[in-house]
Design a protein around this motif. Structure first.
Motif: not given
Length: 834
Positions: A728, A749, A766-770, A773, A775, A798, A800-801
């Motif tokens: 993180y 990640s 799984l990767d996430y970038s705020s 938004k 994934f 790939s 978004n949420y």
């Protein structure tokens, strides 16, 4: 700065003469028999000071990890190791032996490691990921030049880690070498057998040749204990210079070897596409897009390797398949003014990659994005190392459909569409004496309306056993269509245009005017330079470096973070002597200071600070740092400069601004046990600049703020085949003037890998970038029994949420998929010797 380059070259020449004279003096007369007999208070046995003869055998062995064949009784034995870390050439906690022999085609090595069976740390790890548990290592300096060596590592189950160690650069484990190994754990400890084909190595051939050699064992649970066959003198700079020698390898039978690796990737991709052309969008447009499944795509490629001599290799690749089996790690990109460096992972560019490295990074192979064809010749002949590379890259002309179909963009890119870039790289290095070299580096890149040539010299020298130095000086020559905002404000635009060659094609090709801003085709010459001195002893050391790149320096084949900048940096450290029995095994306190300035003499930044590094019991490492800096920014760094005839520009407020900054940070890393390890970092910066804040009128307004950064990493191995990790990263900046949170980035990640066997695995990521938004996910099943032979089935996704539309930038509530790909990739190594 030309004078500076001459001074550096003269200094390098002086160093080479000095060291060469020293070498000549030590290799003639009575001094020729002088050898190192002691390291500190440790007397090196006479048998270790002489080259060890490796016996030749005529029979083969079965590589099963058990050292029970009768042939091993005749092998050379390396024993009586020294604990070099955390101890200082003290007795090791556990005994270790290495056995070695060879036949005309293979080198055989066996490791015997006595230990308590239930305390051995070993898992079915991924290749090149074994140094975080118990392991053994071996270095083979096959040219005996003390500059470059193969490094081989194995865990108790025989899982391999291999690479190239280069003096002054460290180890690169991205190289994979074809070999065979197996390990077993038994009641008395563990053992590993290794079989390395000589055709997998590059080496100097000839009767009576010596190879540099050393072996080591790493016991993870005992404060990461490191035991070596030869003692380590911490008051002597360098690593390979301290190794021993092996000899007797006259019976190697050289075989010219051809390796061919055909590959095929079959994929099916679906992606979200526009329903409204980009050029028809307005501020009120809403385009949810539509998901379109693309036709099945097949990519066929081939890579080849041919060993012309034991030390020279020819590599070729046609339409190489560089599918992203191993994706780049997710990073925080907020507030990044300059490019981020990513490591090379493609096999073709990894062969002989060490020869193409230099301080100024004038060659960066990832700039060759999507090659159609690539050729490379590399190796070493006598004292001369060389590398020649050429490639055709189709990526620069591969424009997206949005650009091809946009009438406002198409005229500017017409002459570039589907065109290819040409690359050529020349690298030469000449050894001087034992530990010195001087080299030449040249690169060339060509694309329509872009020509770039870089050439220069570099070297590495060892002035004394404790002091080393590196330098590089290069010049660049470029022809390109250039954004130009440096015309005098009083110059009539018509007069300015009359002497400029058009560029860009279409409306972009007639020189474009914006205020007094122009695009024109022009020549730019630049210079880059680098020089350092490094003084190293166990309890004290210092390091200084200077370098820079001029305003018009360009290295289109290389990696450049910033131009029009110079820097000077000094680092000093004091340390305690290592003591494995104390709570604080080793402590180090360092002080440093640096200054950056541009080529007009304007200050960019000054900084000063200090840090404390502690090595504790139970594999625990603490680090803390604090410092201050003075940073200044200028309007012309951010685009169009204001003038009396151009009052707006792109910059808001004062044309230059400066602040004092203070920062503090700390981190901890610990291997708790065989199953769990973690690391954590936290840092604060007062008055750090927010570079990408824009006022409502669109003008850029860099301003200071308070920045907070944090990172935590954890890895857990619930069973030997399964490992799971999560990281993180947090980065947030709040401006001082308006308390606006300029950015608040979270990057997470998570990944897990299950090794069904050494060669078969399943992996999920799984990767996430705020910030977006967004994934990114991957599921992969793979079989990889040896370098070149592999089979993968995978799925990439790939989505978004609650993110923003990639088409309009508008917020989109809920879930939206951007793309997904199913793929199957297969390759096979065919190897034929002549």
């Amino acid at each position: 700065m030309n004078k500076l380059g001459i001074i550096l070259l003269l200094l390098a020449l002086f160093g080479s003469i000095y060291t060469q004279d020293s070498t000549l003096a030590s290799s003639s007369g009575p001094a020729a028999t002088t050898e190192i007999t002691k390291v500190g208070k440790v007397e090196i046995p006479a048998e270790k000071r002489r080259p060890i003869n490796i016996p030749k055998v005529t029979s083969n062995i079965v590589v099963d990890g058990k050292i029970d064949e009768a042939l091993w009784k005749d092998a050379a034995v390396f024993k009586d190791f020294y604990q070099t870390n955390p101890g200082d050439n003290t007795a090791p906690s556990k005994p270790t032996e290495v056995l070695m022999m060879y036949d005309e085609k293979h080198l055989y090595v066996a490791f015997k490691c006595w230990d308590e069976k239930d305390k051995i740390r070993a898992t079915i790890a991924k290749r090149d990921n074994v140094f975080g548990e118990d392991n053994v290592r071996m270095w083979l300096d096959t040219y005996n030049d003390q500059k470059r060596a193969y490094v081989f590592g194995f865990n108790p189950l025989g899982v391999q880690q291999d690479g190239i160690y280069t003096e002054g650069q460290g180890a690169d484990f991205s190289v994979d070498i074809v070999m065979e190994s197996k390990g077993v754990i038994e009641d008395w400890g563990w053992s590993v057998e290794v079989k390395i084909p000589f055709k997998s190595l590059r080496y100097a051939i000839g009767k009576g040749k010596n190879w540099g050699f050393n072996a080591a064992r790493n016991i993870d649970r005992l404060n990461d204990e490191f035991d070596q066959w030869l003692p380590d003198d911490r008051n002597v700079s360098g690593f390979l210079i301290k190794h021993g020698k092996i000899t007797g390898l006259d019976g190697i039978k050289f075989e010219k070897t051809l390796e061919v690796v055909p590959s095929i990737t079959v994929s099916e991709t679906g992606r979200r596409e526009r329903t409204i052309p980009r050029y028809l969008l307005t501020n009120n447009s809403v385009d949810p897009g539509r998901f379109v499944n693309q036709p099945i795509k097949t990519d066929i490629g081939v890579t080849m390797k041919y060993t012309l001599t034991p030390s020279i290799t020819l590599d070729a690749a046609y339409n190489p398949d560089f599918a992203e089996i191993e994706a780049d790690a997710a990073v925080v990109t907020a507030n990044q003014r300059f490019p981020i460096y990513f490591e090379e992972k493609r096999p073709f560019f990894l062969e002989g990659a060490d020869i193409f490295r230099s301080p100024l990074q004038v060659f960066y192979s990832r700039n060759i994005v999507d090659p159609d064809l690539a050729l490379k010749l590399s190796g070493k002949q006598g004292r001369t190392s060389f590398g020649f590379l050429t490639a055709i890259d189709k990526a620069p002309g591969n424009y997206a459909e949005d650009d091809r179909n946009d009438p406002s963009v198409r005229p500017r890119i017409d002459e570039f569409i589907d065109k290819k870039a040409m690359f050529a790289v020349v690298r030469l290095k000449q050894d001087i004496g034992k530990e010195n070299n001087i080299g030449f580096f040249g690169t060339f890149r060509s694309f329509p309306e872009q020509k770039n040539l870089v050439a220069g010299f570099d070297g590495r020298f060892k002035f004394t056993p404790k002091m080393t130095s590196q330098f590089q000086v290069v010049g660049s020559h470029s022809r390109r269509c250039t954004f130009e905002n440096d015309f005098e404000p009083t110059l009539n635009p018509v007069q300015a245009l009359s002497n400029q060659q058009t560029c860009g094609g279409g409306s972009f090709g007639g020189v474009t005017q914006l205020g007094n801003q122009f695009n024109r085709y022009r020549t730019g010459n630049g210079i880059g330079y680098y020089f350092n001195l490094d003084y190293t002893t166990e309890k004290h050391g210092w390091f200084m470096e200077v370098g820079g790149r001029s305003k018009y320096y360009r290295a289109d084949s290389g990696f450049t973070r910033r131009v029009n900048a110079n820097f000077a940096f000094f680092y000093n450290r004091f340390a305690t002597k290592s003591d494995a029995k104390k709570k604080i095994i080793r402590a180090q306190w360092a002080q440093f200071s640096g200054v950056d300035y541009d080529w007009n003499g304007r200050l960019i930044q000054y900084n000063a600070g200090n840090n404390l590094n502690l090595t504790l019991q139970k594999n625990t490492y603490l680090f803390a740092e604090a410092g201050t800096s003075y940073e200044k920014v200028y309007e012309d760094e951010f685009g169009l400069k204001r003038s009396p005839t151009r009052p707006l520009g792109t910059f808001f407020g004062e044309p230059s601004r400066a602040v004092w900054q203070q920062y503090v940070s700390s981190n901890i890393n610990q291997v708790v046990n065989k199953r769990f390890n973690y690391g954590a970092f936290v840092g604060f910066i007062r008055n750090n600049y927010d570079f990408f804040y824009f006022e409502p009128n669109g003008l850029q307004n860099p301003g200071p703020g308070f920045q907070f950064d944090a990172n935590i990493y954890m890895e857990y191995k619930p069973t030997d085949p399964l490992r799971m990790s999560i990281s993180y990263n947090k980065s947030r900046l709040v401006r001082n003037d308006n308390k606006v949170r300029s950015f608040d980035a979270d990057v997470i990640s998570a990944r897990s890998t299950y090794q069904f066997s050494r060669f078969v695995f399943a992996r999920m990521r799984l990767d996430y970038s705020s910030m977006e938004k967004g994934f990114g996910g991957q599921a992969l099943v793979g079989w990889n029994p040896s370098p070149g032979t592999a089979f993968y089935v995978g799925y990439n996704d790939s989505f978004n949420y609650g993110g923003r539309s990639p088409f309009t930038g508008q917020l989109e509530p809920g879930f939206e998929r951007n793309s997904r790909t199913f793929f199957i990739r297969a390759s096979y190594l065919f190897r034929k010797s002549f």
